[in-house]
Scaffold this active site. Structure first.
Site, short mmCIF file in Angstrom:
data_model
loop_
_atom_site.label_atom_id
_atom_site.label_comp_id
_atom_site.label_asym_id
_atom_site.label_seq_id
_atom_site.Cartn_x
_atom_site.Cartn_y
_atom_site.Cartn_z
N GLU A 100 -4.77 0.65 -26.98
CA GLU A 100 -4.58 0.86 -25.56
C GLU A 100 -3.61 2.02 -25.33
OE1 GLU A 100 -4.09 -2.20 -21.84
OE2 GLU A 100 -2.74 -2.47 -23.53
N LYS A 159 10.61 -13.55 -13.79
CA LYS A 159 11.32 -12.37 -14.30
C LYS A 159 10.48 -11.13 -14.03
CE LYS A 159 11.43 -10.14 -18.20
NZ LYS A 159 11.73 -8.74 -17.70
N GLU A 195 -1.94 -13.02 -20.13
CA GLU A 195 -2.87 -11.95 -19.76
C GLU A 195 -2.30 -10.69 -20.37
OE1 GLU A 195 -4.17 -8.88 -18.61
OE2 GLU A 195 -3.79 -9.20 -16.48
N CYS A 207 -4.59 -2.71 -17.20
CA CYS A 207 -5.11 -3.34 -18.41
C CYS A 207 -6.63 -3.45 -18.42
CB CYS A 207 -4.47 -4.72 -18.60
SG CYS A 207 -4.62 -5.81 -17.18
#
Length: 490
Positions: A391, A185, A259, A293
């Site tokens: 973040e 996806k 992850e 990231c």
């Protein structure tokens, strides 16, 4: 007013777009639902395409596509993966332009993504033929043992918007190399390069080995996580997405490979080469507009050199060329991926200032078309504040100070993330000792965000578990079986 390079030239034409359909069992299929998601060019805000939103039934049809891929030999799988790498190389310019148009990536970033896709395919092709296991032998008298490594079966892969083809390759290359099939996806925001890739390689890959279903995470992603015939779900995405997938997968006890986010600390000690550190952060903190990231976004610098370092960093950040990727190959900072993400990053900067941070450079949204935010450095960031802990995922680097090595290590570890970090020092003993104390899956010394497909990538704590890249990825996507034969003679 920040100077933004604009362009009236389109990076791709309508006839270069991929089929806007699901790819199931070797063919593009008309969607079952009329519901679509609008894909935009973030440099202009204009619509590029309408991509279908998949249904549970379409996921089920993709999972049911079960060819005999697991019965192929490592050499046969390697030959196919190398052919896929050839096709990507042959179409590198087209795939790079699609990445730039859909994701707002400067040419340097998009080209690097395509080159990385080629390399991970070639690495995985070789790795498929190079497993090493415990040697066969009699570990019990008159009983010979040997170890088989087997594919898991069908794997569901969920790919993020920031690296739609490269992160896809980090998943599908080792998944296929290990003998699995998959249903992938892509992100609704950036599905075009993955759809183009599957169009280009369709005839080189046996039908049903790799399927692509576009759509919402709450529909397509959830069905991948709870489908009884999927052996594992591999996701690169946010912490919230990872929690949702892990919870759903727990019902069937399927394996999960996550992850997730990061908040990489960069520990800059008083003996560091400050100019090299500032130059390194120019790249590592702002690559792909900070939508990375592992980006080096949280500087912890010794108080005795903080002022000098900030001056060097501001000088570096002030030199960026910002603009539409179509405006020239020298553009270094493109737009953020969407209006929603743009709003979140601007809000995060505002929150940091409200919590006491100062803007050393940048700090503003750019007026006009597209979703541009100025490359930003925030100083005076206090421990425990939003900017120090969460973040931001944009072109924003924060600066905190510390007084002792022990404090630096403690502060580096105080966030819920543990994906990556770096240590900047010229002290040889410190360069070995400090990385051992940091809770992160990758710790660089005197560099940051330097990646290779030969070595593992993945995090600790809230950054997830499992490893992408290297032989460790193929191990994650396979299982070991012990076979023992009693050969006693009576």
């Amino acid at each position: 007013m920040t100077d933004i390079r604009r362009s009236t030239t389109a990076l791709i034409t309508a006839d270069e777009l991929p089929p806007l359909k699901h790819f199931i069992d070797g063919a593009f299929r008309d969607p079952a639902s009329a519901e679509t998601a609008t894909v935009v060019n973030p440099a202009t805000g204009e619509a590029l395409a309408e991509v279908p939103r998949g249904t549970v039934d379409e996921v089920d049809a993709a999972v049911a596509a079960l060819p005999a891929w697991r019965e192929t030999t490592p050499k046969e799988r390697a030959d196919v993966l190398n052919r896929l790498a050839d096709i990507v190389e042959e179409n590198a310019d087209l795939l790079s332009r699609i990445e730039s148009a859909n994701g707002g990536k400067p040419k340097e970033v998009a080209d690097d993504d395509i080159a990385g896709t080629v390399d991970v395919l070639r690495f995985s092709a070789g790795a498929a033929r190079a497993y090493t296991e415990l040697g066969a032998g009699d570990y019990v008298t008159d009983h010979t043992s040997f170890i088989l490594r087997e594919p898991l079966g069908v794997i569901g892969a969920v790919v993020p918007w920031n690296y739609p083809l490269l992160m896809g390759a980090w998943k599908f290359a080792p998944i296929l190399a290990a003998g699995n099939t998959l249903v992938l996806k892509p992100s609704e925001q950036t599905p075009l390069s993955m759809l183009k890739f599957i169009e280009l390689i369709a005839e080189a890959l046996p039908a049903g080995v790799m399927n692509v279903v576009t759509g919402r995470g709450t529909v397509v992603g959830n069905r991948l996580a709870d489908h009884p015939d999927i052996a594992m779900v591999a996701l690169t995405g946010s912490v919230g997405s990872g929690q949702a997938v892990a919870t759903a997968a727990g019902e069937s006890l399927k394996r999960v490979h996550l992850e997730l986010g990061g908040k990489a600390p960069l520990l800059i000690f008083e003996d560091a080469d400050l100019a090299a550190a500032a130059e390194g952060i120019r790249a590592a903190g702002y690559w792909n507009s900070g939508q990375e990231c592992g980006a080096g976004t949280r500087v912890l610098v010794h108080e005795s050199v903080a002022s000098e370092f900030v001056d060097l960093l501001v000088e570096q950040v002030s030199s960026f060329v910002i603009g539409d990727p179509a405006a020239g190959e020298d553009v270094e900072i493109g737009p953020l991926v969407s209006k929603g993400h743009f709003d979140r990053v601007v809000s995060a900067i505002d929150t940091a200032v409200q919590e006491g941070a100062s803007v050393a450079v940048g700090g503003r949204a750019v007026e006009g078309d597209g979703f541009f935010v100025e490359p930003t450095v925030l100083t005076g960031v206090e421990p425990g504040t939003f900017a120090a802990s969460e973040e931001i995922f944009g072109p924003v680097v924060t600066v905190e100070t510390f007084s002792t090595e022990e404090e630096a290590v403690r502060r580096a570890n105080e966030t819920p993330y543990g994906l990556s970090a770096s240590v900047w020092t010229t002290d040889a003993a410190r360069s070995i000792d400090v990385p051992r104390k940091i809770d992160a899956g990758t710790v660089w010394v005197n560099c940051h965000l330097v990646l290779a497909n030969d070595v593992p990538w993945g995090g600790f704590k809230g950054s997830g578990y499992g490893r992408d890249l290297s032989l460790y990825a193929l191990q994650d996507y396979s299982r070991t079986k012990h076979v023992q034969i009693n050969h006693a003679r009576r």
